[in-house]
Design a protein around this motif. Structure first.
Motif, PDB file in Angstrom:
ATOM      1  N   ASP A  95       4.001   1.372  -0.832  1.00  0.00           N
ATOM      2  CA  ASP A  95       4.783   1.393  -2.070  1.00  0.00           C
ATOM      3  C   ASP A  95       3.974   2.028  -3.187  1.00  0.00           C
ATOM      4  N   ALA A  96       2.701   1.651  -3.254  1.00  0.00           N
ATOM      5  CA  ALA A  96       1.842   2.219  -4.291  1.00  0.00           C
ATOM      6  C   ALA A  96       1.751   3.729  -4.111  1.00  0.00           C
ATOM      7  N   ALA A  97       1.566   4.162  -2.876  1.00  0.00           N
ATOM      8  CA  ALA A  97       1.450   5.602  -2.624  1.00  0.00           C
ATOM      9  C   ALA A  97       2.743   6.319  -3.011  1.00  0.00           C
ATOM     10  N   LYS A  98       3.877   5.666  -2.744  1.00  0.00           N
ATOM     11  CA  LYS A  98       5.158   6.285  -3.107  1.00  0.00           C
ATOM     12  C   LYS A  98       5.276   6.443  -4.614  1.00  0.00           C
ATOM     13  N   THR A  99       4.987   5.384  -5.351  1.00  0.00           N
ATOM     14  CA  THR A  99       5.109   5.512  -6.814  1.00  0.00           C
ATOM     15  C   THR A  99       4.058   6.478  -7.356  1.00  0.00           C
ATOM     16  N   ASP A 100       2.947   6.618  -6.636  1.00  0.00           N
ATOM     17  CA  ASP A 100       1.950   7.607  -7.062  1.00  0.00           C
ATOM     18  C   ASP A 100       2.405   9.024  -6.756  1.00  0.00           C
ATOM     19  N   GLY A 101       3.496   9.142  -6.005  1.00  0.00           N
ATOM     20  CA  GLY A 101       4.064  10.469  -5.789  1.00  0.00           C
ATOM     21  C   GLY A 101       3.839  11.070  -4.417  1.00  0.00           C
ATOM     22  N   ALA A 102       3.410  10.253  -3.450  1.00  0.00           N
ATOM     23  CA  ALA A 102       3.139  10.788  -2.117  1.00  0.00           C
ATOM     24  C   ALA A 102       4.393  10.742  -1.242  1.00  0.00           C
ATOM     25  N   GLY A 103       4.561  11.748  -0.388  1.00  0.00           N
ATOM     26  CA  GLY A 103       5.651  11.757   0.582  1.00  0.00           C
ATOM     27  C   GLY A 103       5.234  11.064   1.873  1.00  0.00           C
ATOM     28  N   PHE A 155       0.632  -3.150  -9.087  1.00  0.00           N
ATOM     29  CA  PHE A 155       1.233  -4.123  -8.172  1.00  0.00           C
ATOM     30  C   PHE A 155       0.568  -5.476  -8.318  1.00  0.00           C
ATOM     31  N   ARG A 187       2.197  12.550   3.785  1.00  0.00           N
ATOM     32  CA  ARG A 187       0.980  12.273   3.039  1.00  0.00           C
ATOM     33  C   ARG A 187       0.554  10.827   3.215  1.00  0.00           C
ATOM     34  N   PRO A 190      -6.212   6.456   7.963  1.00  0.00           N
ATOM     35  CA  PRO A 190      -7.552   5.932   7.685  1.00  0.00           C
ATOM     36  C   PRO A 190      -7.623   4.406   7.779  1.00  0.00           C
ATOM     37  N   LEU A 192       0.833  -1.205   0.000  1.00  0.00           N
ATOM     38  CA  LEU A 192       0.000   0.000   0.000  1.00  0.00           C
ATOM     39  C   LEU A 192       0.863   1.248   0.000  1.00  0.00           C
ATOM     40  N   TYR A 229      -6.079   1.565  -2.198  1.00  0.00           N
ATOM     41  CA  TYR A 229      -6.235   2.191  -0.881  1.00  0.00           C
ATOM     42  C   TYR A 229      -7.620   1.860  -0.330  1.00  0.00           C
ATOM     43  N   GLU A 264      -2.934  10.143   4.707  1.00  0.00           N
ATOM     44  CA  GLU A 264      -4.010   9.760   3.790  1.00  0.00           C
ATOM     45  C   GLU A 264      -4.185   8.255   3.627  1.00  0.00           C
ATOM     46  N   ILE A 265      -3.118   7.513   3.906  1.00  0.00           N
ATOM     47  CA  ILE A 265      -3.218   6.065   3.686  1.00  0.00           C
ATOM     48  C   ILE A 265      -3.242   5.315   5.013  1.00  0.00           C
TER      49      ILE A 265
END
Ligand SMILES: Nc1ncnc2c1ncn2[C@@H]1O[C@H](COP(=O)(O)OP(=O)(O)OP(=O)(O)O)[C@@H](O)[C@H]1O
Ligand SMILES: [Mg+2]
Lengths: 281, 349
Positions: free
Chosen positions: A174-182, B81, A185, A193, A172, B87, A189-190
C-alpha cells in the motif's frame, strides 16, 4: 546463587555441543564413508574383515576423469540444474504473487492444483513425456533436462515463494502504491528483496531434487551427450568390470559437493528475518 | 491544492460495517483531524481517500472530479501508515527517496529534498541504517519523512506521532503544522491524542462506530458538543454526565439540583458539566457529595466526588485538600451547563 546459575549455564552449553556434535557426526558419517571408499584401492572395498585405515589411492579419481567424460557430465548437471531453477523462478514468482495477492474465483483451487501435480507418480507420465520430447526433437539434450527439472520443481517452488509472500505485510505494498509505484515495480523493488530468503530456500531445494533426478534423465539422455552425474553413476554398475564401488562413491561425492558448497555459501539467507522492522512490532 | 468531498461513503466487508454513511467536505489547504475510539473507522476512511480501499457505497470527489475508479498511485497523496510500512530491504535514505524516484523527480534535486526531510524529523544521522536497526519512534519519524519529502495534493497521516515521547511529539506537532501551513497542502490526520487534535486541527471530525458524531472547529467540539458521546470523549478528564430528571426548568439527580434551566422540555435528561466549570463552594450549591479521591497534579488538584452512585470530577485549586468522605459542595458555572436527551444522547438546545 549466581555462581550456581552460571554453572548450569555452562553445563547446558556443554550438553548442547555434545548433542549437536553427535548429530553432525551422524549426518556426516555417510559422506565421510563415501569419501573413504572413493579414495581407497578397489581391492580394499569388499573384504572379509573390515579395514579401518585403508591405504590411500587415487585410482578411482583417475578412472572417472580419464576413462569417462566426467567433466562433461558435471557440466551437464550444473547447466541443466541452473537453467531449470531460472525457469522455475521466472514462472513461480509472478504466479506466487498472483496467488498471494489478487482476489479471484478459484484462487485457492488453482493453488492446490499446482501443488497436487507433485503428488503424481512420475512413472505415469514417463512415456508421454518421452514422445513429447521426441516430437520436439529435444531428446538427448540438456534443454530437455532443464525443462523436465523445471516442471518437476515448479509446483513446490511456487508454493514456498507464495507462503513467503503471504507473510509480507500488505501495508508495504500500500505504501509503495501511494508512493507511486506500479505492480511490476512493487514486485521487483519491494516484494522480491523482502522474500529473498524464501527464493533462495526454494532454489536450493529445487537444486537438490534436480541433481538427484534419475528416471527422466535416463529416459531423455540416451547418450553421454546429455548424461548428468546421477545417470553417470549407473555407468559403473554394469559391464565387464562389475560394480566399481570406489568410482561410484567418488562420483556421488562429487555430485553432493556443489550443492553442499552452495548451501554453505548462502546459509545466512536460508533463515527468515529480512522483513523484520518493516512494520510496527 | 485539493478539495476533498466524501459523499455518503460506506464501507463494509460482508456483515462487518467499517464505515457507515460518512459525509464530509474538506476545503483546500484545510487541516482536518479524525478523532475517535479504536475501531471507529478512521483508518478505513483514510484508506478510501487514498484509493487503497474502494468504498462500498458513495463517492469520493477531489477538486470536483469523482475519484472512485482512480488508482491510489494516480491520486498523488502521501500517506503515513499506522504501522509505518517502511521498506525493509532499503536504507532510510532509500526509503525516503522511493517516492521521489517513482514520481520522476529529477535526480539532481533528490538528495537535497531527502536531507531536508530527514532533518525536519531529526533523523539525519540514521540515513544509512535499515529500518530493522531503528527504534519504534525512529521508524515512525522515517515514515513521516517519506511522506513529507515531496509535495503531494493531500497528506494522509495515520497516527504519525503515536510512538514518540512527549517532548518529541510536541516538537513534531509543531513541525507538521508548520510544513502544512507553508506548503498549503490539504491534510487529513488521525490521532487518539486530544491535545494533538485540538492544537493541529482546523476542524475535528469525531467518529464512533463508523459514523461521524460531530464536525467542528476545536472550539465548537469542546464548547458545543452535539451529543453525550462527543461530550464524554473530549476533555481530560471529560465532561461529567449526570443522568436525572428535568421538570419545570429544574434538574434533579441524587445529590444534584440545578434550577433555571429550559422550561420547554421535561423528562429523562442528562446534565453535562466540565470539571473546570465545577467550583468548590461554601455558599449555595448545585451538587453535594462526599470526597472520593483527591489527586494533586502540581498546577491544580483533581477532586472526585461521589453524588448518589455517580462519580463527579472537579478541577479544584492547586492547594485544595480534603479528608476522604468529607461532605463537599460544588457550584456549576451555569452558563456552561449542557443538557442532553438521555435516551438518544442528543443535545437539547
Ligand atoms: N479488511 C477488513 N476486513 C474486515 N473488517 C475490517 C477490515 N479493515 C477494518 N475492518 C473493521 O472496520 C472497523 C474500522 O477499522 P479501522 O481500522 O478503520 O479503525 P480505526 O478507527 O483506524 O481504529 P484504530 O484507532 O484502532 O486504528 C473495525 O471494526 C475493523 O475491525
Ligand atoms: Mg487505525
Amino acid at each position: 546463587m549466581a555462581s550456581q546459575r552460571r554453572k548450569t549455564k555452562g553445563e547446558n552449553l556443554a550438553l548442547r555441543y555434545a548433542i549437536l556434535g553427535a548429530w553432525a557426526l551422524f549426518c556426516l558419517m555417510p559422506v565421510v564413508w563415501f569419501l573413504s571408499i572413493g579414495l581407497r584401492p578397489r581391492t580394499e572395498i569388499i573384504t572379509p574383515t573390515p579395514i579401518y585405515w585403508p591405504s590411500f589411492s587415487l585410482d578411482a579419481w583417475h578412472m572417472i576423469w580419464e576413462d569417462w567424460p566426467m567433466g562433461k557430465y558435471l557440466r551437464n548437471s550444473v547447466l541443466a540444474i541452473i537453467g531449470s531453477v531460472v525457469i522455475d523462478l521466472v514462472l513461480a514468482i509472478p504466479a506466487a504473487y498472483s496467488l498471494s495477492r489478487f482476489q479471484y474465483r478459484g484462487r485457492e483451487d488453482i493453488g492446490f492444483y499446482i501443488l497436487s501435480t507433485r503428488m503424481m507418480a512420475p512413472a505415469i507420465v514417463a512415456v508421454p513425456i518421452f514422445f513429447l520430447f521426441r516430437t520436439l526433437g529435444l531428446l538427448d539434450t540438456i534443454w530437455a533436462l532443464m525443462l523436465i527439472y523445471a516442471a518437476i520443481n515448479l509446483s513446490f517452488v511456487t508454493w514456498i515463494i507464495r507462503s513467503y509472500m503471504l507473510d509480507i505485510p500488505k501495508e508495504l505494498e500500500d505504501a509503495a502504491k501511494t508512493d507511486g509505484a506500479g505492480e511490476i515495480r512493487i514486485l521487483w523493488e519491494i516484494i522480491i528483496p523482502a522474500i529473498l530468503p524464501g527464493i533462495i530456500t526454494a532454489s536450493v531445494i529445487a537444486m537438490i531434487f534436480a541433481i538427484n533426478e534419475f528416471l527422466f534423465t535416463l529416459l531423455i539422455a540416451s547418450t553421454p551427450e546429455a548424461y548428468t552425474m546421477s545417470v553417470a553413476l549407473a555407468n559403473f554398475t554394469g559391464g565387464s568390470d562389475g560394480v566399481i564401488y570406489n568410482a561410484i562413491a567418488l562420483v556421488a561425492f562429487l555430485a553432493f559437493l556443489p550443492i553442499f558448497l552452495v548451501v554453505v555459501a548462502i546459509q545466512k539467507h536460508l533463515s527468515r528475518g529480512l522483513t523484520m522492522g518493516a512494520v510496527k512490532g | 491544492m485539493a478539495r476533498i468531498e466524501l459523499k455518503n461513503i460506506q464501507k463494509s466487508w460482508g456483515a462487518i460495517h467499517g464505515v457507515r454513511d460518512v459525509n464530509l467536505d474538506i476545503a483546500d489547504e484545510e487541516f482536518v483531524v479524525f478523532l475517535g475510539p479504536s475501531g471507529c473507522g478512521k483508518t478505513t476512511t483514510m484508506r478510501m481517500i487514498s484509493g487503497l480501499e474502494e468504498p462500498s457505497e458513495g463517492e469520493i470527489i477531489m477538486n470536483g472530479e469523482v475519484m472512485n475508479d482512480i488508482d491510489a498511485r494516480d491520486r498523488d497523496v502521501a500517506m503515513v501508515f499506522q504501522g509505518y510500512a517502511l521498506y525493509p530491504n532499503m536504507t532510510i535514505y532509500e526509503n525516503i527517496r522511493f517516492p521521489l524516484r517513482m514520481r520522476g523527480i529529477p535526480k539532481g534535486d533528490q538528495d537535497g529534498m531527502i536531507r531536508r526531510a530527514a532533518e525536519l524529523v531529526e533523523l539525519s544521522d540514521y540515513l544509512d541504517r535499515k529500518p530493522g536497526a531503528l527504534s519504534g519512534g525512529q521508524r515512525q519519524r522515517a515514515a513521516l519523512a517519506r511522506a513529507i519529502v515531496r509535495q503531494p495534493h493531500v497528506f494522509l497521516m495515520d497516527e504519525p506521532l503515536s510512538n514518540l515521547d512527549a517532548k518529541l511529539r510536541q516538537h513534531m506537532r509543531v513541525q507538521i503544522k508548520h510544513i502544512q501551513r507553508e506548503l498549503k497542502i490539504t491534510t487529513v490526520y488521525v490521532t487518539h491524542d486530544q491535545i494533538e487534535a485540538m492544537t493541529l486541527a482546523d476542524r475535528i471530525v469525531i467518529m464512533e462506530k463508523g459514523a461521524i458524531q460531530q464536525i467542528g472547529t476545536p472550539d465548537e467540539i469542546y464548547n458545543d458538543p452535539a451529543n453525550t458521546f462527543v461530550a464524554g470523549f473530549i476533555g481530560a478528564p471529560p465532561m461529567n454526565l449526570i443522568p436525572g430528571q428535568l421538570q419545570g426548568g429544574v434538574f434533579t439527580a441524587p445529590g444534584v439540583q440545578v434550577a433555571g434551566l429550559t422550561q420547554d422540555y421535561a423528562g429523562a435528561v442528562t446534565l453535562g458539566v466540565r470539571p473546570e466549570d465545577c467550583h468548590v463552594t461554601s455558599g449555595s450549591a448545585h451538587l453535594t457529595g462526599s470526597v472520593y479521591g483527591v489527586e494533586p497534579t502540581g498546577d491544580m488538584t483533581f477532586l472526585t466526588l461521589k453524588a448518589g452512585e455517580k462519580l463527579i470530577e472537579v478541577k479544584a485549586d492547586r492547594d485544595y485538600r480534603a479528608e476522604l468522605n468529607a461532605a463537599e459542595n460544588v457550584a456549576f458555572d451555569s452558563a456552561r451547563v449542557y443538557l442532553f436527551d438521555t435516551k438518544s444522547g442528543e443535545r437539547l438546545r
